[in-house]
Design an enzyme around this catalytic site. Sequence first.
Site, PDB file in Angstrom:
ATOM      1  N   VAL A 117     -11.631  -0.207   5.064  1.00 53.21           N
ATOM      2  CA  VAL A 117     -12.712  -1.145   4.721  1.00 53.21           C
ATOM      3  C   VAL A 117     -12.955  -1.067   3.217  1.00 53.21           C
ATOM      4  O   VAL A 117     -13.100   0.028   2.666  1.00 53.21           O
ATOM      5  CB  VAL A 117     -14.030  -0.798   5.453  1.00 53.21           C
ATOM      6  CG1 VAL A 117     -15.122  -1.802   5.097  1.00 53.21           C
ATOM      7  CG2 VAL A 117     -13.824  -0.757   6.955  1.00 53.21           C
TER       8      VAL A 117
ATOM      9  N   GLU B  30     -10.637   5.803   5.191  1.00 51.45           N
ATOM     10  CA  GLU B  30     -11.439   5.287   4.073  1.00 51.45           C
ATOM     11  C   GLU B  30     -10.888   3.948   3.560  1.00 51.45           C
ATOM     12  O   GLU B  30     -11.648   3.047   3.181  1.00 51.45           O
ATOM     13  CB  GLU B  30     -11.449   6.317   2.933  1.00 51.45           C
ATOM     14  CG  GLU B  30     -12.243   5.919   1.716  1.00 51.45           C
ATOM     15  CD  GLU B  30     -13.712   5.651   2.014  1.00 51.45           C
ATOM     16  OE1 GLU B  30     -14.427   6.595   2.345  1.00 51.45           O
ATOM     17  OE2 GLU B  30     -14.142   4.476   1.923  1.00 51.45           O
TER      18      GLU B  30
ATOM     19  N   GLY C 231     -10.999  -1.607   0.709  1.00 49.84           N
ATOM     20  CA  GLY C 231      -9.902  -1.162  -0.163  1.00 49.84           C
ATOM     21  C   GLY C 231     -10.263   0.114  -0.894  1.00 49.84           C
ATOM     22  O   GLY C 231     -10.477   1.160  -0.283  1.00 49.84           O
TER      23      GLY C 231
ATOM     24  N   ILE D 186     -13.006   0.803  -2.495  1.00 49.22           N
ATOM     25  CA  ILE D 186     -14.443   1.120  -2.589  1.00 49.22           C
ATOM     26  C   ILE D 186     -14.770   2.259  -1.626  1.00 49.22           C
ATOM     27  O   ILE D 186     -14.476   2.153  -0.436  1.00 49.22           O
ATOM     28  CB  ILE D 186     -15.325  -0.093  -2.192  1.00 49.22           C
ATOM     29  CG1 ILE D 186     -14.952  -1.338  -2.979  1.00 49.22           C
ATOM     30  CG2 ILE D 186     -16.800   0.231  -2.337  1.00 49.22           C
ATOM     31  CD1 ILE D 186     -15.656  -2.599  -2.481  1.00 49.22           C
TER      32      ILE D 186
ATOM     33  N   GLU E 260      -2.140 -14.587   2.772  1.00 46.87           N
ATOM     34  CA  GLU E 260      -0.840 -14.606   3.444  1.00 46.87           C
ATOM     35  C   GLU E 260      -0.409 -16.059   3.642  1.00 46.87           C
ATOM     36  O   GLU E 260      -1.236 -16.973   3.612  1.00 46.87           O
ATOM     37  CB  GLU E 260      -0.963 -13.966   4.834  1.00 46.87           C
ATOM     38  CG  GLU E 260      -1.544 -12.582   4.841  1.00 46.87           C
ATOM     39  CD  GLU E 260      -0.570 -11.544   4.304  1.00 46.87           C
ATOM     40  OE1 GLU E 260       0.646 -11.781   4.388  1.00 46.87           O
ATOM     41  OE2 GLU E 260      -1.038 -10.521   3.787  1.00 46.87           O
TER      42      GLU E 260
ATOM     43  N   GLY F  64      -5.565  -4.584  -2.655  1.00 45.38           N
ATOM     44  CA  GLY F  64      -4.607  -4.368  -3.754  1.00 45.38           C
ATOM     45  C   GLY F  64      -3.944  -3.010  -3.638  1.00 45.38           C
ATOM     46  O   GLY F  64      -4.453  -2.086  -3.010  1.00 45.38           O
TER      47      GLY F  64
ATOM     48  N   LYS G 194     -13.586  -5.181   9.963  1.00 42.70           N
ATOM     49  CA  LYS G 194     -14.230  -4.277   9.010  1.00 42.70           C
ATOM     50  C   LYS G 194     -15.696  -4.034   9.375  1.00 42.70           C
ATOM     51  O   LYS G 194     -16.170  -2.901   9.326  1.00 42.70           O
ATOM     52  CB  LYS G 194     -14.095  -4.838   7.592  1.00 42.70           C
ATOM     53  CG  LYS G 194     -12.640  -4.792   7.097  1.00 42.70           C
ATOM     54  CD  LYS G 194     -12.452  -5.581   5.825  1.00 42.70           C
ATOM     55  CE  LYS G 194     -11.032  -5.479   5.291  1.00 42.70           C
ATOM     56  NZ  LYS G 194     -10.749  -6.444   4.233  1.00 42.70           N
TER      57      LYS G 194
ATOM     58  N   GLY H 123      -0.812 -14.586  -4.376  1.00 41.18           N
ATOM     59  CA  GLY H 123      -0.436 -13.476  -3.500  1.00 41.18           C
ATOM     60  C   GLY H 123      -1.621 -12.828  -2.796  1.00 41.18           C
ATOM     61  O   GLY H 123      -1.477 -11.789  -2.163  1.00 41.18           O
TER      62      GLY H 123
ATOM     63  N   VAL I 165       0.838  -1.211   0.000  1.00 45.26           N
ATOM     64  CA  VAL I 165       0.000   0.000   0.000  1.00 45.26           C
ATOM     65  C   VAL I 165       0.870   1.257   0.000  1.00 45.26           C
ATOM     66  O   VAL I 165       0.612   2.216  -0.751  1.00 45.26           O
ATOM     67  CB  VAL I 165      -0.976  -0.003   1.204  1.00 45.26           C
ATOM     68  CG1 VAL I 165      -1.866   1.237   1.172  1.00 45.26           C
ATOM     69  CG2 VAL I 165      -1.856  -1.263   1.184  1.00 45.26           C
TER      70      VAL I 165
HETATM   71  N1  HSE Z   1      -6.671  -9.565   3.407  1.00 52.77           N
HETATM   72  C1  HSE Z   1      -7.632  -8.570   3.016  1.00 52.77           C
HETATM   73  C2  HSE Z   1      -8.627  -9.198   2.028  1.00 52.77           C
HETATM   74  C3  HSE Z   1      -6.923  -7.403   2.416  1.00 52.77           C
HETATM   75  O1  HSE Z   1      -8.365 -10.302   1.532  1.00 52.77           O
HETATM   76  O2  HSE Z   1      -9.669  -8.613   1.777  1.00 52.77           O
HETATM   77  C4  HSE Z   1      -7.706  -6.133   2.383  1.00 52.77           C
HETATM   78  O3  HSE Z   1      -8.133  -5.695   3.637  1.00 52.77           O
END
Ligand code: HSE
Length: 402
Positions: free
Chosen positions: A127, A124, A129, A131, A185, A297, A200, A182, A12
């Site tokens: 939650v 912002e 990403g 959006i 994790e 992402g 979230k 990817g 990020v």
């Molecule tokens: N690990 C999270 C997901 C990343 O897969 O949505 C974004 O918060």
Amino acid sequence: MVNIAILGYGVVGSGVYEVAQKNAESIKRKSGHEIRVGRILDLRDFPDHPQKTLFTKNFDDILNDHQISIVAEVMGGVTPAYDYTKAALLAGKSVVTSNKELVATHGTELLAIAAQKGVSYMFEASVGGGIPIIHPLNQCLAANELSEITGILNGTTNYILTKMIRANQSFEQALADAQAKGYAERNPSADVDGHDACRKICILASLAFGKAVDYSRIYTEGITGIALEDVAYARRLDYVIKLIGYARRDAGRVLCRVSPMLVPMTNPLAGVEDVFNAIMVHGDSIGDVMFYGRGAGKLPTASAVMADIIEIVRGDGTSNYIWKQTDEDFLDDYQNDTLALYVRTKGVSKKDAERVFGEIAFEACLNDSGEAAFITPAGREADLRAKLSALPAPISCIRVLQ
Ligand code: HSE
């Protein structure tokens, strides 16, 4: 000119740098100021970076730099992000973040410090990403009494479930696929056990209902127990399985839950696939509204971080997000929700199940295992589970979205 610092040069953080460079002209036009990355904190070395002199390993270089007025905390985790954020706010710097763990754990305190110091703490990107969801809840939908949030809030689990549904992959195969791409994790627990979605929905519920929700009290169940048999029965019954974060307010009580759910094919959430996220919100004036897009992402998340920075630079950001700590115990027991249950069981006939539940949707034997699956009528979850105990213990039991 406004100088910002980036804490953490991972996916990020490097995205924030990239967006700030790439869209510098339009960001200047929209914010009214040139926004420059003045410092980057990371413990690693970046000898080939075009601006390698920006890097420091010492947070004090940022804290004591009076030129830096906004800090983008994109390191993730609570330690040391909490200490750095608190110190920056107390020093009169605004902080923007994508760190849902920190917002869910210490957001109430950090918001209060920001308000007291006349600066902003904005999230912002925490939650959904890229959006837009925090601003819409707080601003565009501010005229509504919000009563319900239903969301696919985790991209990794949605990808895994999509592979199970579309490609008939087992949970283990789909997880390995998500890791190879990817998305997941190496230690996928935060995603597959539902903790990421829990943080979230905690943030969304706190914001929508104005009270600090304690994320540690949110019932959270992940997707590790979902079997391909459940996916197949769900399909035959006209549903798909999704990991759903749910929150509702009713007569001042708030109910929150994260769990896999059977979603009817006719519900727009059923069509949300791969790493995409979607959030449905119900307000008393607007009715249902849905937000959809890339929930994770590099550039999508960076776009949300940058949007908060632009808002602060414009002068619109101060004391934007308000929820309050309250002593009142407003969290309702998740088993008080009204829903239906999907049950996969063995040695139970339609007649047996109907004796307990009345008329039901029943699917018998996908193979010769003697298994069957049925969906109960809607009722209070605790009552449905009490009735279920009259039948042999189910192989699996999944909530059904109404
Ligand atoms: N690990 C999270 C997901 C990343 O897969 O949505 C974004 O918060």
